[in-house]
Design a protein around this motif. Structure first.
Motif, PDB file in Angstrom:
ATOM      1  N   TRP A 218       0.848  -1.194   0.000  1.00 32.12           N
ATOM      2  CA  TRP A 218       0.000   0.000   0.000  1.00 32.12           C
ATOM      3  C   TRP A 218       0.883   1.243   0.000  1.00 32.12           C
ATOM      4  O   TRP A 218       1.084   1.885   1.036  1.00 32.12           O
ATOM      5  CB  TRP A 218      -0.910   0.000   1.222  1.00 32.12           C
ATOM      6  CG  TRP A 218      -1.864  -1.161   1.255  1.00 32.12           C
ATOM      7  CD1 TRP A 218      -2.784  -1.505   0.315  1.00 32.12           C
ATOM      8  CD2 TRP A 218      -2.001  -2.136   2.315  1.00 32.12           C
ATOM      9  NE1 TRP A 218      -3.487  -2.626   0.704  1.00 32.12           N
ATOM     10  CE2 TRP A 218      -3.033  -3.032   1.935  1.00 32.12           C
ATOM     11  CE3 TRP A 218      -1.380  -2.326   3.545  1.00 32.12           C
ATOM     12  CZ2 TRP A 218      -3.435  -4.108   2.727  1.00 32.12           C
ATOM     13  CZ3 TRP A 218      -1.777  -3.384   4.339  1.00 32.12           C
ATOM     14  CH2 TRP A 218      -2.791  -4.263   3.937  1.00 32.12           C
TER      15      TRP A 218
ATOM     16  N   THR B 298       0.467   4.197  -1.034  1.00 35.59           N
ATOM     17  CA  THR B 298      -0.202   5.485  -0.829  1.00 35.59           C
ATOM     18  C   THR B 298      -1.401   5.289   0.094  1.00 35.59           C
ATOM     19  O   THR B 298      -1.914   4.163   0.234  1.00 35.59           O
ATOM     20  CB  THR B 298      -0.707   6.086  -2.152  1.00 35.59           C
ATOM     21  OG1 THR B 298      -1.806   5.287  -2.635  1.00 35.59           O
ATOM     22  CG2 THR B 298       0.395   6.126  -3.202  1.00 35.59           C
TER      23      THR B 298
ATOM     24  N   ASP C 293      -4.289   3.566  -1.671  1.00 38.98           N
ATOM     25  CA  ASP C 293      -4.161   2.119  -1.844  1.00 38.98           C
ATOM     26  C   ASP C 293      -4.695   1.383  -0.623  1.00 38.98           C
ATOM     27  O   ASP C 293      -5.408   0.378  -0.747  1.00 38.98           O
ATOM     28  CB  ASP C 293      -2.691   1.743  -2.069  1.00 38.98           C
ATOM     29  CG  ASP C 293      -2.160   2.248  -3.403  1.00 38.98           C
ATOM     30  OD1 ASP C 293      -2.901   2.175  -4.400  1.00 38.98           O
ATOM     31  OD2 ASP C 293      -1.015   2.728  -3.434  1.00 38.98           O
TER      32      ASP C 293
END
Length: 287
Positions: A56, A58, A61
């Motif tokens: 993930w 970001t 995400d």
């Protein structure tokens, strides 16, 4: 005399190479690392942090994934409510800040799971703002070097004022002083075995100059033993659910702890915290 210059000079040659201190490390990575580092040793955080950011990279995400995935990925870091809070923070960042971790302390404080320390840490270490940052390591250095006390005692607001007085005016120098004093407390001015012979501010330390007087103030409450505690049973239940891709039956949950009263109490707490959801006569991580 401020302890910042000598501590900052020492840090330049002695600071640990940690992922969140490297050039280019993102504000999101800084926020994730601060969530993970709460009551968890650095050596356990680093591999989990790398896995997390690979999966993930970001806030968007993570926000797009089920919260249960965040709890499962949290694995053995402990205090899994932090995973739910971090997922909620990712959702808030995505919805309120177009996927960008905010840089100001008030906006950071408005995120789920973000307290005063974490907000200031992100503002300072990710964005370079000038704020005093106070964690347990900094509090211990201040207690000893400034106040001549062996321990900081329970949390006190005066630590922020003390740290503000210590910080240089320069934004760059202030950021370096924050991380340097934090590092000094983590690796030299430790709680049980301070290495005064390696301390760059030993000649300034009020506690050392006073002959290391015993601490006579109020102490923070001692944490209960983990073995046999409800927290341990909660962890056992969570481990069972993380290892399964299907709901775990009540009979299977019963196998993790023979003491029914404690098991029921631990499970009820997990349900109340939103870390576990009931599905018919079985349990699973949240969707």
């Amino acid at each position: 005399m401020s302890i910042a210059p000598a501590t900052s000079d020492w840090f330049e040659g002695n600071g640990r190479d940690l992922p969140w201190r490297r050039p280019g490390f993102t504000a999101w990575g800084t926020l994730v690392s601060e969530f993970m580092l709460q009551q968890t040793p650095v050596v356990r955080v680093i591999p989990r942090l790398e896995e997390w950011l690979d999966r993930w990279p970001t806030p968007a995400d993570l926000a797009a994934a089920p919260s249960g995935d965040a709890v499962r990925a949290w694995a053995s870091l402990g205090y899994p409510r932090r995973a739910l809070a971090l997922h909620a923070a990712a959702v808030a960042i995505t919805e309120r800040h177009v996927g960008v971790v905010p840089h100001d302390v008030p906006s950071l404080l408005a995120l789920p799971g973000v307290g005063d320390y974490t907000a200031r840490a992100v503002a300072v270490f990710a964005y370079g703002h000038r704020h005093p940052v106070v964690d347990v390591n900094i509090r211990r250095v201040i207690a000893r070097a400034v106040h001549g006390q062996g321990e900081p005692g329970p949390a006190a607001k005066r630590d922020l004022a003390d740290m503000e007085a210590i910080l240089p005016e320069s934004v760059t120098d202030a950021r370096r002083a924050n991380v340097a004093i934090m590092e000094l407390g983590a690796v030299v001015c430790t709680a049980r075995s301070p290495r005064c012979d390696a301390c760059p501010i030993a000649d300034q330390c009020a506690w050392r100059l006073a002959g290391y007087p015993a601490f006579e103030g109020k102490r923070a409450p001692v944490q209960k033993k983990f073995a046999g505690s409800d927290r341990q049973v909660r962890g056992l239940i969570m481990a069972e659910l993380r290892a399964s891709d299907v709901p775990v039956t009540a009979d299977e949950v019963a196998l993790v702890c023979a003491l029914e009263e404690q098991r029921v109490r631990a499970l009820a707490g997990l349900l109340a915290d939103g870390l576990v959801v009931a599905v018919d006569d079985a349990y699973q991580l949240p969707d």
